[in-house]
Design an enzyme around this catalytic site. Structure first.
Site, mmCIF file in Angstrom:
data_model
loop_
_atom_site.group_PDB
_atom_site.id
_atom_site.type_symbol
_atom_site.label_atom_id
_atom_site.label_comp_id
_atom_site.label_asym_id
_atom_site.label_seq_id
_atom_site.Cartn_x
_atom_site.Cartn_y
_atom_site.Cartn_z
ATOM 1 C CB THR A 39 -9.033 -8.389 10.156
ATOM 2 O OG1 THR A 39 -7.835 -7.812 11.106
ATOM 3 C CG2 THR A 39 -10.086 -6.878 10.462
ATOM 4 N N GLY A 65 -1.568 -1.052 11.754
ATOM 5 C CA GLY A 65 -1.162 -1.272 10.729
ATOM 6 C C GLY A 65 -1.535 0.217 10.317
ATOM 7 C CG LEU A 69 -4.322 2.999 10.951
ATOM 8 C CD1 LEU A 69 -3.418 4.017 11.232
ATOM 9 C CD2 LEU A 69 -5.567 2.152 11.572
ATOM 10 N NE ARG A 70 -5.215 1.061 1.414
ATOM 11 C CZ ARG A 70 -6.187 0.438 0.381
ATOM 12 N NH1 ARG A 70 -6.507 1.220 -0.026
ATOM 13 N NH2 ARG A 70 -6.443 -0.899 0.047
ATOM 14 C CB THR A 92 6.274 -1.581 11.573
ATOM 15 O OG1 THR A 92 5.725 -2.453 12.009
ATOM 16 C CG2 THR A 92 7.970 -1.444 12.252
ATOM 17 C CB VAL A 210 -3.175 20.374 5.477
ATOM 18 C CG1 VAL A 210 -2.033 20.827 6.076
ATOM 19 C CG2 VAL A 210 -3.659 20.697 4.431
ATOM 20 C CG ASP A 213 -5.202 20.783 0.860
ATOM 21 O OD1 ASP A 213 -5.560 19.843 1.070
ATOM 22 O OD2 ASP A 213 -3.641 20.699 1.217
ATOM 23 C CG LEU A 215 -5.356 21.214 -2.961
ATOM 24 C CD1 LEU A 215 -3.990 22.537 -2.782
ATOM 25 C CD2 LEU A 215 -6.496 22.006 -4.185
ATOM 26 C CD GLU A 264 -3.397 -3.627 -1.271
ATOM 27 O OE1 GLU A 264 -3.271 -4.861 -1.644
ATOM 28 O OE2 GLU A 264 -3.375 -4.313 0.319
#
Length: 295
Positions: A39, A65, A69-70, A92, A210, A213, A215, A264
């Site tokens: 990127t 970071g 990943l998001r 980090t 978790v 689930d 939720l 973000e």
């Protein structure tokens, strides 16, 4: 024999990381076809995911970071793909990876491609998706204002250092939260809405969360009548939190609430959060703490 083919979407800052290069060679030597794309600017991760899926890659690796990943997880979740994601945590904080038990050693993390992927949830805030956690209030301001230079020197401790140094600036936000069978209204110092468990460089806001689930875990730190102790004391005082586990929650804040989605920043005076059940297939270690057990 079926060729195992993956694309690594790597944050540009890691392009010359020799440990990553060695791990990529090792995975290729084990029989994987692993192509690498780097990127350069905002939007590249989403674009590269689209290109990878169009080209028929069945596995994608996100290297960087928590923000990288998001970005990759969001793009895959929005695409509704059956392709699976592996995480190569190179940031980090690495908050999601640490809570999930994903190794921080690169070769071991890449080797999770050989572990069957699990369906996991993603969080949704408005139209945006997030992998780990949305934080609000003072805690999100700390995350947004922690400098890159400080993170290089102190690592994850930089977030706590910034929080302690700005402790006198603590300002409560007047907020109302509404969800199924749940209502809370008052002044809060910090808010966590977790798919994962921790944010801000190791602050465990949602210790029971978790990712399978359907939720979201809600953690509210109400503003005390008078601020005593330190920020560390407040965040460590689990009995101070109001907690809930909900499929969705709406937040209203008349003066505007600072929100941070896996790094973000955004601001809103009204926002709906919900869990997107089984929105992504993710390679996690066997026995990952973020996976609920049957029964």
């Amino acid at each position: 024999m079926q060729v195992r083919k993956a694309m690594l979407i790597l944050h540009g800052k890691q392009a010359m990381n020799e440990e990553v290069r060695s791990a990529v060679r090792g995975l290729r030597d084990s029989g994987w076809v692993l192509d690498v794309r780097v990127t350069w600017e905002a939007g590249d991760a989403q674009r590269l995911v689209t290109e990878a899926l169009a080209a028929g890659y069945s596995h994608i690796v996100a290297g960087g970071g928590d923000g990288t990943l998001r970005d990759v997880a969001e793009a895959m979740g929005l695409a509704g793909t059956e392709a699976s994601l592996a995480l190569l945590p190179l940031g980090t904080a690495n908050d999601f990876a640490k809570a999930a038990g994903i190794p921080l050693e690169t070769a071991t993390a890449l080797a999770l491609l050989n572990v069957p992927a699990q369906p996991i949830d993603l969080g949704q805030a408005g139209e945006q998706l997030f992998l780990n956690m949305a934080t609000g209030g003072f805690g999100s301001q700390v995350t947004a204002n922690t400098s890159e230079d400080l993170k290089k020197v102190l690592g994850a401790a930089a977030y706590l250092f910034t929080g302690l140094s700005r402790f006198s600036e603590l300002q409560a936000a007047s907020v109302a939260l509404q969800g199924p069978g749940f209502h809370w209204q008052g002044d809060l110092l910090a808010l966590g809405i977790g798919n994962g468990r921790q944010a801000g460089g190791g602050q465990v806001l949602c210790p029971e969360a978790v990712v399978n689930d359907g939720l979201l875990d809600i953690a509210i730190l109400p503003a005390p009548q008078e601020v005593v102790g330190t920020l560390r004391d407040l965040l460590a005082g689990d009995g101070l939190f109001v907690r809930a586990r909900l499929p969705w929650v709406e937040i209203k804040c008349s003066q505007g609430l600072d929100i941070n989605l896996d790094g973000e920043p955004l601001q809103a005076d009204k926002l709906r959060f919900q869990a997107r059940a089984a929105a992504l297939r993710l390679h996690l270690p066997v026995g990952s703490p973020l996976l609920s057990r049957p029964g």
